[in-house]
Design an enzyme around this catalytic site. Structure first.
Site, PDB file in Angstrom:
ATOM      1  N   GLU A 284     -10.122   7.073   3.076  1.00  0.00           N
ATOM      2  CA  GLU A 284     -11.032   6.128   4.148  1.00  0.00           C
ATOM      3  C   GLU A 284     -10.363   4.870   4.132  1.00  0.00           C
ATOM      4  O   GLU A 284      -9.292   4.336   3.475  1.00  0.00           O
ATOM      5  CB  GLU A 284     -12.259   5.975   3.292  1.00  0.00           C
ATOM      6  CG  GLU A 284     -12.091   4.835   2.388  1.00  0.00           C
ATOM      7  CD  GLU A 284     -11.248   4.754   1.128  1.00  0.00           C
ATOM      8  OE1 GLU A 284     -10.850   6.060   0.845  1.00  0.00           O
ATOM      9  OE2 GLU A 284     -10.695   3.851   0.751  1.00  0.00           O
TER      10      GLU A 284
ATOM     11  N   LYS B  10       0.887  -1.310   0.117  1.00  0.00           N
ATOM     12  CA  LYS B  10       0.031  -0.006  -0.068  1.00  0.00           C
ATOM     13  C   LYS B  10       0.842   1.495   0.035  1.00  0.00           C
ATOM     14  O   LYS B  10       0.536   2.283  -0.477  1.00  0.00           O
ATOM     15  CB  LYS B  10      -0.958  -0.008   1.258  1.00  0.00           C
ATOM     16  CG  LYS B  10      -2.011  -1.047   1.205  1.00  0.00           C
ATOM     17  CD  LYS B  10      -3.386  -0.402   1.159  1.00  0.00           C
ATOM     18  CE  LYS B  10      -4.603  -1.481   1.031  1.00  0.00           C
ATOM     19  NZ  LYS B  10      -4.931  -1.536  -0.363  1.00  0.00           N
TER      20      LYS B  10
ATOM     21  N   SER C 103       1.974  -9.799  -0.818  1.00  0.00           N
ATOM     22  CA  SER C 103       1.511  -8.403  -0.730  1.00  0.00           C
ATOM     23  C   SER C 103       1.497  -7.838   0.739  1.00  0.00           C
ATOM     24  O   SER C 103       1.661  -6.525   0.626  1.00  0.00           O
ATOM     25  CB  SER C 103       0.100  -8.100  -1.096  1.00  0.00           C
ATOM     26  OG  SER C 103      -0.613  -9.161  -0.657  1.00  0.00           O
TER      27      SER C 103
END
Lengths: 466, 466
Positions: B183, B161, B450
């Site tokens: 968010e 991310k 990930s």
């Protein structure tokens, strides 16, 4: 970058060099740049094996007594163990000496450090932290520059894996089927469990019951990685004793994986060597970055593995200041701290002679720190030596100062440091104002603080954060 | 300039839109010409006609991926994507798009971004050969595929991310925005956003469903520690989709000084393209590392799919390499027939959600179905439009994996490789069970690892009773 090594014939001890009045001998050559002295040639003559060839020199060499054949650093270190362990330790030492120059081992280790651990870790310029100190000082000059050596980015979240991985590889070579370890904050436990999983070794980790409560996330991780976690009444020192006991019981099949630079020879030497990759990378990165060396190295000191990992490479560089920070807990006068070097006395603990926190009767005191990884009544013998010889300086930081530093780095750089690391960060408040403009400070960001979130929530955090 | 009555509309040259496949473009891949659009054309009625023309062209191009517009000038991937947003946001979106294109060729920006990815995030992440997992899938005759992990778990904050968060924060700074909103569901994207805002000194507001805030108290604390303001959303079901709506509402109100960091390849154009391009570094590194390691390309790419950002990050580089198979794995929760899952591409229908046309989980009345997955990051009722496109074009294959299978994989990989995967990643890992038996000997599988699973250990332990 190739390092010149003394080639070791398997099973032969390292060449011994005569010691004179705690005077100068060559640093034990363990895969690092060899210090060049007149006496290097002595060593050549005694070595069985190919000759050394070119020996790179370092500038301003002041030789240090750093690990002779009996694992002594000056008067510190040694092998204070029962007879049953002596041959075992000798085997370990031999294997260690062998792997240092074994091409196959080195290649496998380097690849694993790169692909599994994620090395090399960055040398990160902490711009906002640097600016913060400039603003406080209201200086018009450039101010000192603060760099963080990002060991927090290593697999597992701390520097511990450098050593755990290498030693697990040795354990496998020695034919051990199981590995035991003791852990304080859990980072070494997690690193050991991870390395054992990867190398298919059975793993048992001993952890103090109080620590298990405080660092429960690490306990879960260890279990997930397939390790058995055994609770020992007390803290790290008790877990260590229990782990050693367990090891001695099953010497044939068991390998004791020490997490830090304490214990009988060859542990302090071995762990330091495996952690020294930190300093080696730092030298290269500093050179690349600003064409020079760091001016000051700062690291937190529990037993000393991350500090030595950073310092070792630079001990021979007189112009590089070495600063270690211990835990002052609730204050040095409170009796609740872990500042072994500040207020301890010399004694023998867990197999080696070093400073330790003891009462008048020589009983070991129970230390305290909010940084669980710093909570150890002893300290590595090499660290004691660096203090006594004046090569390194040691200070302390309290729980409160560490928490403040943790919050500061989180807010300014978006890096949540481990509470142990936060002690080193806390000291910057006192250190930075004394440095000249452009001084380069490299701080070992030894671990990330995910394991400490619960502690931070419970203790001393401003309510606005909850 | 749009001329009334004709179908022709002004748009940037083909090379700008379709060939801007990654940010760090070599000069040959940079847009050869970019001319600013006039404001007036963006609401021309001729859009619809051209969109269909583009969709037709793409369909006609068939399997010649190089002819595909990914996306076209309206942000469409075939019929998917687009900009279904209130009028007030149109300007912000085109401003964003313009900035994004210009920064692609801005050397200063590229250099700054590369430096941050290297020193702050810790790139490049290793391509790790999972030896024990490969052995696990080896068939009785000794044959089997070779499994590699792309280690995004080693990044700062523990997941992929941050690649996107860092780039968007830098972009926001360039745009002169001082305020960032985002968010978050479980908090991972929130933490990544708060992290980069701390790093760049930007004000940060995170919207989080009140229900989620209770379940993820640790992440809430983390975000606040990093200096972000966390605002609870109590409307609707008080979960992710409500937080998203609230964030969009905030953006509409404060569009002048606020940038909305969207966490995935969903949302209105230019987000799917931008977020993909910011994550494309994953695939780019993989290509280089694969070449270094085995002198070729991967045979199969596997990644979990929630919104789809980590998958696009790995896939994008290889879309034009027809011989590279791409497999996305979604969350089947309690099972595809249970009604409690998040397998959007398998069980969803086409519709519009959060500004883009894509597959989504909806009931017969077109109401969004609340998805379920044990992993919060895959718990999203939609999916990035580009994935919908790749599925329809048959370029990528999509499967799904249940909670239980994911937990098994979580445990298996922790035990075999000493790396604890995020539960999201565990879905991709679980799919290997079905995939590997079908692969020829020596086939090289690259799985996007990930994220790390520290955050999930407590959950997993409950289920696995370890």
């Amino acid at each position: 970058m190739s390092s010149t090594k003394i080639f070791q014939v398997q099973g032969q001890p390292l060449p011994r060099v005569p010691v004179r009045n705690h005077g100068m001998i060559n640093s034990v050559v363990c895969g690092v740049h060899i210090i060049s002295y007149n006496r290097v040639s002595n060593v050549h003559n005694r070595t069985s094996g190919p000759s050394l060839g070119y020996v790179p020199t370092r500038t301003n060499e002041i030789p240090f007594l750093r690990g002779d054949r009996n694992g002594r650093f000056g008067r510190f270190g040694g092998k204070f163990v029962p007879e049953t362990l002596m041959s075992c330790l000798r085997d370990l030492e031999d294997e260690f000496n062998f792997v240092l120059s074994d091409q196959e081992f080195q290649v496998e280790l380097t690849a694993a450090l790169r692909d599994y651990v994620g090395r090399e870790t960055p040398l990160y310029f902490a711009e906002r932290l640097t600016q913060h100190y400039k603003t406080i000082a209201r200086t018009t000059g450039d101010g000192p520059e603060i760099y963080l050596k990002r060991e927090d980015l290593s697999h597992g979240g701390s520097h511990k894996i450098n050593n755990a991985l290498a030693q697990a590889m040795i354990a496998r070579r020695l034919g051990s089927s199981r590995v035991v370890a003791a852990t304080g904050a859990g980072q070494h436990g997690v690193a050991t469990a991870a390395a054992c999983a990867k190398l298919s070794l059975e793993c048992t980790v001993f952890m103090g019951s109080t620590d298990i409560e405080k660092q429960s996330s690490n306990v879960f991780s260890m279990k997930m990685l397939g390790a058995q976690v055994k609770s020992v009444e007390g803290t790290f020192q008790d877990a260590s004793s229990e782990a050693i006991r367990n090891w001695v019981e099953k010497l044939e099949t068991t390998y004791y994986l020490s997490g830090t630079v304490v214990g009988p020879h060859p542990s302090p030497l071995m762990v330091r060597e495996f952690q020294s990759v930190i300093g080696k990378e730092t030298r290269r990165q500093a050179n690349q970055r600003w064409g020079g060396k760091p001016d000051v190295l700062v690291a937190c000191v529990g037993s000393g593995s991350n500090a030595l990992g950073l310092f070792h490479e630079f001990v021979g560089d007189e112009d590089v200041r070495l600063v270690g920070i211990e835990a002052a807990g609730l204050g040095l006068d409170s009796g609740k701290h872990s500042a072994t070097l500040a207020v301890g006395d010399v004694g023998v603990y867990h197999g080696s002679m070093s400073y330790l926190l003891q009462d008048d009767q020589g009983q070991i005191l129970r230390p305290h720190s909010i940084g669980v990884g710093l909570e150890y009544p002893g300290v590595g013998p090499e660290i004691s030596f660096l203090k006594e010889s004046g090569r390194a300086e040691f200070y302390t930081a309290t729980d409160q100062e560490a928490i403040q530093a943790c919050m500061l780095l989180s807010r300014l750089e978006g890096i949540i440091p481990a509470l142990e690391t936060a002690h080193a960060l806390a000291f910057l408040d006192k250190l930075v104002p004394t440095l000249h403009d452009g001084a380069k400070v490299v701080l070992n960001c030894s671990g990330r603080g995910d394991k400490d979130i619960k502690t931070l929530i419970q203790r001393g955090m401003p309510s606005s954060l909850c | 300039m749009a001329t009334s009555g004709t179908a022709s509309t002004f748009r940037p040259s083909v090379s700008a839109s379709s060939r801007l496949t990654h940010l760090r473009s070599s000069p040959s891949k940079a847009p050869t010409s970019f001319t600013p659009r006039s404001r007036s054309f963006s609401v021309s009625c001729t859009i619809a006609k051209d969109v269909m023309a583009d969709a037709e062209k793409t369909k006609a191009a068939g399997s010649d991926t190089t002819m595909w517009k990914r996306p076209d000038s309206f942000g469409r991937f075939g019929k998917f994507g687009g900009k279904y947003v209130p009028e007030t946001l149109m300007h912000a979106l085109s401003e964003l798009e313009t900035a994004f294109y210009s920064l692609a060729t801005d050397d200063d920006f590229q250099r700054e971004l590369a430096g941050i990815l290297k020193d702050y995030v810790g790139r490049e992440s290793p391509l790790y050969f999972a030896e024990r997992l490969t052995e696990h899938y080896r068939r009785e005759n000794g044959q089997g595929p070779l499994i590699y992990f792309k280690r995004e778990d080693l990044n700062h904050t523990g997941a992929h991310k941050i690649n996107n968060a860092v780039a968007q924060a830098l972009l926001a700074k360039r745009l002169g925005k001082k305020r960032i909103i985002a968010e978050t569901g479980a908090g991972q994207h929130g933490v990544a956003t708060a992290t980069v805002c701390a790093r760049f000194g930007l004000q940060c507001i995170i919207y989080m469903g009140a229900q989620d805030m209770e379940r993820q108290a640790l992440n809430v604390f983390r975000m606040r520690l990093l200096g972000a303001e966390v605002r609870g959303v109590h409307s609707g079901t008080a979960t992710l989709k409500d937080a998203t709506s609230e964030a969009i509402r905030d953006w509409v109100t404060n569009v002048e000084d606020t940038h909305y960091i969207l966490g995935s390849v969903a949302g209105p154009h230019p987000y799917p393209m931008m977020v993909r391009d910011f994550h494309a570094v994953i695939g780019k590194e993989t290509r280089r590392q694969a070449l270094e390691k085995w002198g070729g390309k991967p045979d199969v790419l596997v990644a979990c799919v929630g919104g789809g950002s980590n998958a696009m990050g790995l896939f994008h580089e290889f879309v034009d390499d027809a011989e590279v198979r791409m497999i996305g794995v979604e969350a089947a929760g309690f099972g595809l027939d249970s009604g409690k899952h998040a397998a959007t591409l398998t069980k969803g229908d086409v519709g519009v959600l959060h500004g883009a046309m894509s597959y989504l989980l909806q009931d017969d009345d077109g109401q969004i179905i609340e998805p379920h997955s044990i992993s919060a990051g895959l718990d999203y009722p939609g999916v990035g439009p580009e994935h919908s496109f790749l599925k329809d074009m048959g370029r990528a294959e999509y499967y799904s994996v249940t909670d239980e299978e994911a937990l098994e994989a979580f445990k298996r990989v922790s035990r075999l490789e000493g790396i604890i995967p995020a539960l999201e990643t565990s879905h991709a890992l679980a799919h290997l069970e079905k995939l590997c038996p079908t692969l020829p000997d020596g086939a090289r599988v690259v799985l996007n690892f990930s994220g790390r699973g520290d955050k999930d250990v407590q959950t997993a332990i409950k289920y696995l009773e370890v």
